[in-house]
Design a protein around this motif. Structure first.
Motif, short mmCIF file in Angstrom:
data_model
loop_
_atom_site.label_atom_id
_atom_site.label_comp_id
_atom_site.label_asym_id
_atom_site.label_seq_id
_atom_site.Cartn_x
_atom_site.Cartn_y
_atom_site.Cartn_z
N LYS A 71 0.83 -1.21 0.00
CA LYS A 71 0.00 0.00 0.00
C LYS A 71 0.86 1.25 0.00
N GLN A 72 1.94 1.21 0.82
CA GLN A 72 2.84 2.35 0.90
C GLN A 72 3.55 2.58 -0.42
N GLU A 73 4.06 1.49 -1.02
CA GLU A 73 4.77 1.63 -2.28
C GLU A 73 3.84 2.05 -3.42
N LYS A 74 2.65 1.45 -3.43
CA LYS A 74 1.70 1.79 -4.50
C LYS A 74 1.22 3.23 -4.40
N SER A 75 1.36 3.82 -3.20
CA SER A 75 0.93 5.22 -3.04
C SER A 75 1.91 6.18 -3.69
N ILE A 76 3.12 5.68 -4.01
CA ILE A 76 4.11 6.53 -4.70
C ILE A 76 3.76 6.55 -6.19
N LYS A 77 3.23 7.64 -6.63
CA LYS A 77 2.78 7.77 -8.02
C LYS A 77 3.69 8.66 -8.85
N LYS A 78 4.18 9.71 -8.24
CA LYS A 78 4.96 10.69 -9.00
C LYS A 78 6.39 10.21 -9.20
N TYR A 79 6.93 10.56 -10.34
CA TYR A 79 8.33 10.27 -10.62
C TYR A 79 8.84 11.24 -11.67
N ALA A 80 10.15 11.40 -11.67
CA ALA A 80 10.79 12.34 -12.59
C ALA A 80 11.74 11.59 -13.51
N VAL A 81 11.83 12.06 -14.75
CA VAL A 81 12.75 11.51 -15.74
C VAL A 81 13.63 12.64 -16.23
N LYS A 115 2.18 3.06 -14.76
CA LYS A 115 2.23 2.99 -16.23
C LYS A 115 3.58 3.44 -16.75
N ILE A 116 4.61 3.26 -15.95
CA ILE A 116 5.94 3.70 -16.36
C ILE A 116 6.45 2.93 -17.57
N ASP A 117 5.96 1.71 -17.79
CA ASP A 117 6.40 0.93 -18.95
C ASP A 117 6.09 1.67 -20.25
N ASP A 118 4.98 2.38 -20.30
CA ASP A 118 4.64 3.16 -21.51
C ASP A 118 5.67 4.24 -21.75
N VAL A 119 6.13 4.86 -20.67
CA VAL A 119 7.17 5.90 -20.79
C VAL A 119 8.50 5.26 -21.18
N LEU A 120 8.81 4.10 -20.57
CA LEU A 120 10.06 3.42 -20.91
C LEU A 120 10.09 3.00 -22.38
N ASP A 121 8.94 2.61 -22.91
CA ASP A 121 8.88 2.26 -24.33
C ASP A 121 9.39 3.41 -25.18
N VAL A 122 8.93 4.62 -24.85
CA VAL A 122 9.33 5.81 -25.61
C VAL A 122 10.80 6.12 -25.38
N LEU A 123 11.25 6.04 -24.11
CA LEU A 123 12.64 6.36 -23.80
C LEU A 123 13.61 5.42 -24.51
N PHE A 124 13.28 4.13 -24.57
CA PHE A 124 14.16 3.20 -25.25
C PHE A 124 14.14 3.40 -26.76
N LYS A 125 13.01 3.85 -27.31
CA LYS A 125 12.98 4.19 -28.73
C LYS A 125 13.89 5.36 -29.01
N VAL A 126 13.88 6.33 -28.09
CA VAL A 126 14.77 7.48 -28.23
C VAL A 126 16.23 7.03 -28.14
N MET A 127 16.54 6.22 -27.12
CA MET A 127 17.92 5.81 -26.88
C MET A 127 18.44 4.90 -27.99
N THR A 175 1.97 -4.00 -11.58
CA THR A 175 1.25 -5.22 -11.97
C THR A 175 1.95 -5.93 -13.12
N THR A 176 2.41 -5.17 -14.09
CA THR A 176 3.08 -5.75 -15.26
C THR A 176 4.49 -5.19 -15.36
N HIS A 177 5.37 -5.96 -16.00
CA HIS A 177 6.76 -5.54 -16.17
C HIS A 177 7.20 -5.90 -17.59
N ARG A 178 7.35 -4.89 -18.42
CA ARG A 178 7.87 -5.14 -19.77
C ARG A 178 9.40 -4.97 -19.80
N TYR A 179 9.96 -4.64 -18.65
CA TYR A 179 11.40 -4.45 -18.52
C TYR A 179 11.88 -5.13 -17.25
#
Length: 287
Positions: free
Chosen positions: A132-142, A196-208, A255-259
């Motif tokens: 519950k504590q970990e899932k409450s962490i929603k914000k992140y910076a890239v 939903k960070i996997d969606d962002v990672l998809d874009v970041l890896f396309k960039v990289m 819930t899901t991990h594409r990486y």
């Protein structure tokens, strides 16, 4: 309380052992008491236990009172009955030790089972609290920092880093609909849904992984530990998407991990130790 019960069981077993010794002692004295009566002697040192033996013999006389003369001596088999009673008491004490041991084993087994159930409940509650504590962490910076690749950095090739940065920002905006802010000589993107960070990672890896003539050092930090983010940035890991251990741990609760993640090093800053990890694509390195 558990230790008190164990002491009680230990005390009971010690008591039964002591009573076994008393029974053996009484049998030996009873035989001497019998000899005393056969020989019509009077041993005063047996006086302390004589009342007990008289009462015991009165009982056994009712059970088996046969007597006979042998060479002028009267043999009363009530003494033999008394010896048998004392031997029976000895084995009864032995039985009580076995019963006490079995009861103790049953108690200990029940206690350990209850304790294990209790621990499982506590662990489950703790795990749920952590989730519950970990899932409450929603914000992140890239953060993204760029540099021309060495083979494209020659002036005569006329690759403009600013122009490449603009192309990168336009591509990310097209995919994620978010603009960056300038941060520590690079760019920072702020997101509010870590699940939903996997969606962002998809874009970041396309960039990289693009054919652009620039390298990318990408850092991700969950929560708001900006000092830790700055340390990640200072590592200048180009060609990687890196994060600290807390962000790596937070990712495990998605819930899901594409990486998948992999540790790349341990670093010191401000009297603290920081583990650096990186995101890797599942199909990378044969995974």
């Amino acid at each position: 309380m558990h230790k008190l019960y164990l002491k009680i069981f230990g005390g009971l077993k010690s008591f039964w052992q002591f009573m076994k010794i008393v029974c053996v002692f009484c049998i030996m004295l009873l035989l001497l008491f019998w000899i005393q009566n056969l020989t019509n002697a009077e041993w005063k040192w047996l006086g302390f236990i004589t009342p007990f033996f008289n009462n015991l013999l009165a009982v056994t006389d009712n059970i088996y009172s046969l007597k006979f003369d042998f060479w002028g001596a009267v043999f009363e088999l009530k003494y033999l009955s008394a010896v048998i009673v004392l031997i029976g008491c000895f084995y009864f004490m032995n039985l009580m030790i076995i019963i006490t041991t079995l009861i103790e084993a049953g108690y200990v087994s029940t206690y350990l089972t209850c304790k294990k159930v209790e621990e499982n409940i506590i662990n489950k509650s703790l795990q749920e609290s952590i989730i519950k504590q970990e899932k409450s962490i929603k914000k992140y910076a890239v953060t993204i920092h760029t540099a021309l690749k060495p083979k494209f950095s020659h002036a005569e090739l006329k690759f403009d880093l600013n122009e490449q940065n603009k192309l990168m920002k336009d591509f990310i905006y097209e995919k994620l609909r978010i603009d960056p802010t300038d941060y520590e000589g690079g760019f920072m993107y702020s997101f509010d849904n870590f699940d939903k960070i996997d969606d962002v990672l998809d874009v970041l890896f396309k960039v990289m992984n693009s054919t652009a003539p620039i390298d990318y050092a990408i850092c991700i930090q969950s929560g708001g530990d900006m000092k830790q983010l700055n340390k990640l940035i200072s590592l200048k890991y180009f060609g990687k998407v890196i994060m600290a251990a807390d962000t790596c741990y937070r990712y495990k609760f998605n819930t899901t991990h594409r990486y998948y993640t992999s540790q790349i090093g341990i670093f010191q800053y401000e009297n603290r130790t920081m583990e650096a990890h990186e995101f890797k694509q599942i199909n990378q390195e044969g995974v």
